[in-house]
Motif scaffolding. Structure first.
Motif, PDB file in Angstrom:
ATOM      1  N   LYS A 170      27.212  34.034  45.690  1.00  0.00           N
ATOM      2  CA  LYS A 170      26.505  32.928  46.330  1.00  0.00           C
ATOM      3  C   LYS A 170      27.450  31.752  46.537  1.00  0.00           C
ATOM      4  O   LYS A 170      28.145  31.330  45.607  1.00  0.00           O
ATOM      5  CB  LYS A 170      25.325  32.466  45.466  1.00  0.00           C
ATOM      6  N   GLY A 171      27.450  31.201  47.751  1.00  0.00           N
ATOM      7  CA  GLY A 171      28.280  30.053  48.063  1.00  0.00           C
ATOM      8  C   GLY A 171      27.648  28.747  47.624  1.00  0.00           C
ATOM      9  O   GLY A 171      26.422  28.606  47.621  1.00  0.00           O
ATOM     10  N   LEU A 172      28.484  27.794  47.253  1.00  0.00           N
ATOM     11  CA  LEU A 172      28.022  26.462  46.873  1.00  0.00           C
ATOM     12  C   LEU A 172      27.885  25.597  48.130  1.00  0.00           C
ATOM     13  O   LEU A 172      28.026  26.083  49.251  1.00  0.00           O
ATOM     14  CB  LEU A 172      29.011  25.852  45.885  1.00  0.00           C
ATOM     15  N   LYS A 173      27.609  24.312  47.947  1.00  0.00           N
ATOM     16  CA  LYS A 173      27.391  23.427  49.083  1.00  0.00           C
ATOM     17  C   LYS A 173      28.618  23.410  49.988  1.00  0.00           C
ATOM     18  O   LYS A 173      29.744  23.247  49.527  1.00  0.00           O
ATOM     19  CB  LYS A 173      27.094  22.015  48.599  1.00  0.00           C
ATOM     20  N   GLY A 174      28.385  23.571  51.287  1.00  0.00           N
ATOM     21  CA  GLY A 174      29.468  23.663  52.249  1.00  0.00           C
ATOM     22  C   GLY A 174      29.906  25.091  52.504  1.00  0.00           C
ATOM     23  O   GLY A 174      30.629  25.360  53.460  1.00  0.00           O
ATOM     24  N   TYR A 175      29.460  26.003  51.640  1.00  0.00           N
ATOM     25  CA  TYR A 175      29.830  27.426  51.782  1.00  0.00           C
ATOM     26  C   TYR A 175      28.576  28.300  51.699  1.00  0.00           C
ATOM     27  O   TYR A 175      28.621  29.419  51.182  1.00  0.00           O
ATOM     28  CB  TYR A 175      30.837  27.816  50.702  1.00  0.00           C
ATOM     29  N   GLU A 176      27.477  27.781  52.237  1.00  0.00           N
ATOM     30  CA  GLU A 176      26.216  28.512  52.167  1.00  0.00           C
ATOM     31  C   GLU A 176      26.265  29.836  52.925  1.00  0.00           C
ATOM     32  O   GLU A 176      25.419  30.707  52.709  1.00  0.00           O
ATOM     33  CB  GLU A 176      25.080  27.642  52.711  1.00  0.00           C
ATOM     34  N   HIS A 177      27.249  29.992  53.826  1.00  0.00           N
ATOM     35  CA  HIS A 177      27.365  31.256  54.563  1.00  0.00           C
ATOM     36  C   HIS A 177      27.828  32.397  53.664  1.00  0.00           C
ATOM     37  O   HIS A 177      27.753  33.564  54.048  1.00  0.00           O
ATOM     38  CB  HIS A 177      28.340  31.093  55.726  1.00  0.00           C
ATOM     39  N   ILE A 178      28.297  32.080  52.466  1.00  0.00           N
ATOM     40  CA  ILE A 178      28.705  33.134  51.524  1.00  0.00           C
ATOM     41  C   ILE A 178      27.468  33.641  50.804  1.00  0.00           C
ATOM     42  O   ILE A 178      26.844  32.924  50.010  1.00  0.00           O
ATOM     43  CB  ILE A 178      29.740  32.603  50.502  1.00  0.00           C
ATOM     44  N   ASP A 179      27.072  34.861  51.081  1.00  0.00           N
ATOM     45  CA  ASP A 179      25.870  35.459  50.483  1.00  0.00           C
ATOM     46  C   ASP A 179      26.004  36.974  50.591  1.00  0.00           C
ATOM     47  O   ASP A 179      25.766  37.551  51.643  1.00  0.00           O
ATOM     48  CB  ASP A 179      24.618  34.960  51.201  1.00  0.00           C
ATOM     49  N   ALA A 180      26.411  37.608  49.497  1.00  0.00           N
ATOM     50  CA  ALA A 180      26.689  39.046  49.550  1.00  0.00           C
ATOM     51  C   ALA A 180      26.269  39.703  48.244  1.00  0.00           C
ATOM     52  O   ALA A 180      26.002  39.033  47.238  1.00  0.00           O
ATOM     53  CB  ALA A 180      28.169  39.297  49.822  1.00  0.00           C
ATOM     54  N   THR A 181      26.213  41.028  48.261  1.00  0.00           N
ATOM     55  CA  THR A 181      25.814  41.812  47.096  1.00  0.00           C
ATOM     56  C   THR A 181      26.722  43.018  46.976  1.00  0.00           C
ATOM     57  O   THR A 181      27.052  43.668  47.973  1.00  0.00           O
ATOM     58  CB  THR A 181      24.350  42.282  47.223  1.00  0.00           C
ATOM     59  N   VAL A 182      27.134  43.311  45.750  1.00  0.00           N
ATOM     60  CA  VAL A 182      27.892  44.527  45.462  1.00  0.00           C
ATOM     61  C   VAL A 182      27.021  45.400  44.570  1.00  0.00           C
ATOM     62  O   VAL A 182      26.681  45.018  43.447  1.00  0.00           O
ATOM     63  CB  VAL A 182      29.230  44.209  44.759  1.00  0.00           C
ATOM     64  N   LYS A 183      26.630  46.557  45.070  1.00  0.00           N
ATOM     65  CA  LYS A 183      25.697  47.421  44.366  1.00  0.00           C
ATOM     66  C   LYS A 183      26.352  48.140  43.184  1.00  0.00           C
ATOM     67  O   LYS A 183      27.560  48.370  43.145  1.00  0.00           O
ATOM     68  CB  LYS A 183      25.118  48.468  45.325  1.00  0.00           C
ATOM     69  N   GLN A 184      25.514  48.519  42.239  1.00  0.00           N
ATOM     70  CA  GLN A 184      25.956  49.298  41.088  1.00  0.00           C
ATOM     71  C   GLN A 184      26.578  50.611  41.567  1.00  0.00           C
ATOM     72  O   GLN A 184      26.086  51.247  42.492  1.00  0.00           O
ATOM     73  CB  GLN A 184      24.777  49.591  40.168  1.00  0.00           C
ATOM     74  N   GLY A 185      27.671  50.992  40.947  1.00  0.00           N
ATOM     75  CA  GLY A 185      28.357  52.221  41.316  1.00  0.00           C
ATOM     76  C   GLY A 185      29.516  52.006  42.257  1.00  0.00           C
ATOM     77  O   GLY A 185      30.305  52.933  42.501  1.00  0.00           O
ATOM     78  N   THR A 186      29.661  50.791  42.807  1.00  0.00           N
ATOM     79  CA  THR A 186      30.803  50.486  43.664  1.00  0.00           C
ATOM     80  C   THR A 186      32.081  50.474  42.826  1.00  0.00           C
ATOM     81  O   THR A 186      32.123  49.795  41.794  1.00  0.00           O
ATOM     82  CB  THR A 186      30.635  49.117  44.343  1.00  0.00           C
ATOM     83  N   PRO A 187      33.114  51.224  43.191  1.00  0.00           N
ATOM     84  CA  PRO A 187      34.366  51.203  42.421  1.00  0.00           C
ATOM     85  C   PRO A 187      34.956  49.793  42.358  1.00  0.00           C
ATOM     86  O   PRO A 187      34.952  49.072  43.355  1.00  0.00           O
ATOM     87  CB  PRO A 187      35.284  52.159  43.203  1.00  0.00           C
ATOM     88  N   ASN A 188      35.428  49.414  41.167  1.00  0.00           N
ATOM     89  CA  ASN A 188      36.029  48.078  40.964  1.00  0.00           C
ATOM     90  C   ASN A 188      35.107  46.984  41.505  1.00  0.00           C
ATOM     91  O   ASN A 188      35.503  46.141  42.307  1.00  0.00           O
ATOM     92  CB  ASN A 188      37.394  47.997  41.655  1.00  0.00           C
ATOM     93  N   ALA A 189      33.862  47.004  41.045  1.00  0.00           N
ATOM     94  CA  ALA A 189      32.833  46.114  41.591  1.00  0.00           C
ATOM     95  C   ALA A 189      33.199  44.643  41.440  1.00  0.00           C
ATOM     96  O   ALA A 189      32.994  43.851  42.366  1.00  0.00           O
ATOM     97  CB  ALA A 189      31.493  46.396  40.908  1.00  0.00           C
ATOM     98  N   ASN A 190      33.743  44.246  40.301  1.00  0.00           N
ATOM     99  CA  ASN A 190      34.095  42.843  40.098  1.00  0.00           C
ATOM    100  C   ASN A 190      35.193  42.400  41.065  1.00  0.00           C
ATOM    101  O   ASN A 190      35.134  41.302  41.641  1.00  0.00           O
ATOM    102  CB  ASN A 190      34.536  42.603  38.657  1.00  0.00           C
TER     103      ASN A 190
END
Length: 206
Positions: A170-190
């Motif tokens: 989640k993006g902070l103020k000024g970066y609200e366009h940042i909004d994404a999800t990495v699902k469980q099972g994705t390699p190297n998720a972090n």
């Protein structure tokens, strides 16, 4: 005598020419003038180049040893009125991680003054242990947090068995366009979540 007068006249004309205001002279090309970058395609390239040189890093807020953010008197008054005491964890960039409670849920947000960034609604016994802050040149612009999905039970939709999990960005103020999800099972998720945050930071804001 005539030669002397002619010589004085030429000297006088020379002095007058040198004293003509510079505004009246025709300017030549300014070879050292910098290119304009206030708008147009050059501005976009300049901005992207600047952002490409950003230094990204992470800092963390532990959620396991936080207070309420209330005074002892406020906590006592809340208990007397049957209100749930919130959890408040110190963040970065002036933000705090707040966790408010209802009968069935925990609402996790980032708060800074009157500004609120919703993160997730989780079970009352939420299991998150940390929030990762993504930084550009030492300043936070997004957070990454693990969230859970629940099967629900007789009392609460946000309860019962955990059926899935993912990382939200989640993006902070000024970066609200940042909004994404990495699902469980994705390699190297972090690592993937950090890459998504950093790539979105470098994109021009709409």
């Amino acid at each position: 005598m005539r030669k002397r007068v002619l010589l004085l006249t030429m000297v006088g004309l020379s002095l007058i020419g040198n004293n003509i205001p510079s505004a009246a002279k025709k300017p030549g090309p300014l070879l050292s003038e910098p290119p304009a970058v206030a708008g147009g395609p050059f501005a976009l390239l300049f901005t992207q180049s600047q952002k490409a040189r950003s230094r990204f890093s992470s800092r963390y807020t532990p959620l396991t040893k936080c207070g309420s953010g209330l005074t002892k008197k406020e906590e006592k008054e809340a208990e007397e009125h049957g209100s749930d005491i919130p959890t408040r964890c110190k963040g970065f960039g002036g933000y705090d991680v707040y966790i408010y409670y209802s009968a069935c849920s925990s609402i996790i947000t980032l708060d800074r003054g009157d500004e609120t960034v919703p993160l997730a609604t989780q079970a009352v016994d939420w299991k998150q242990k940390t929030v990762e802050w993504r930084m550009a040149n030492g300043k936070p612009f997004a957070v990454i947090m693990r969230v859970y999905e629940y099967a629900g039970d007789d009392q609460c939709a946000d309860g019962g068995k955990i059926t899935g999990e993912s990382l939200i960005i989640k993006g902070l103020k000024g970066y609200e366009h940042i909004d994404a999800t990495v699902k469980q099972g994705t390699p190297n998720a972090n690592l993937k979540a950090r890459q998504l945050a950093d790539q979105a930071y470098a994109q021009p804001k709409l």
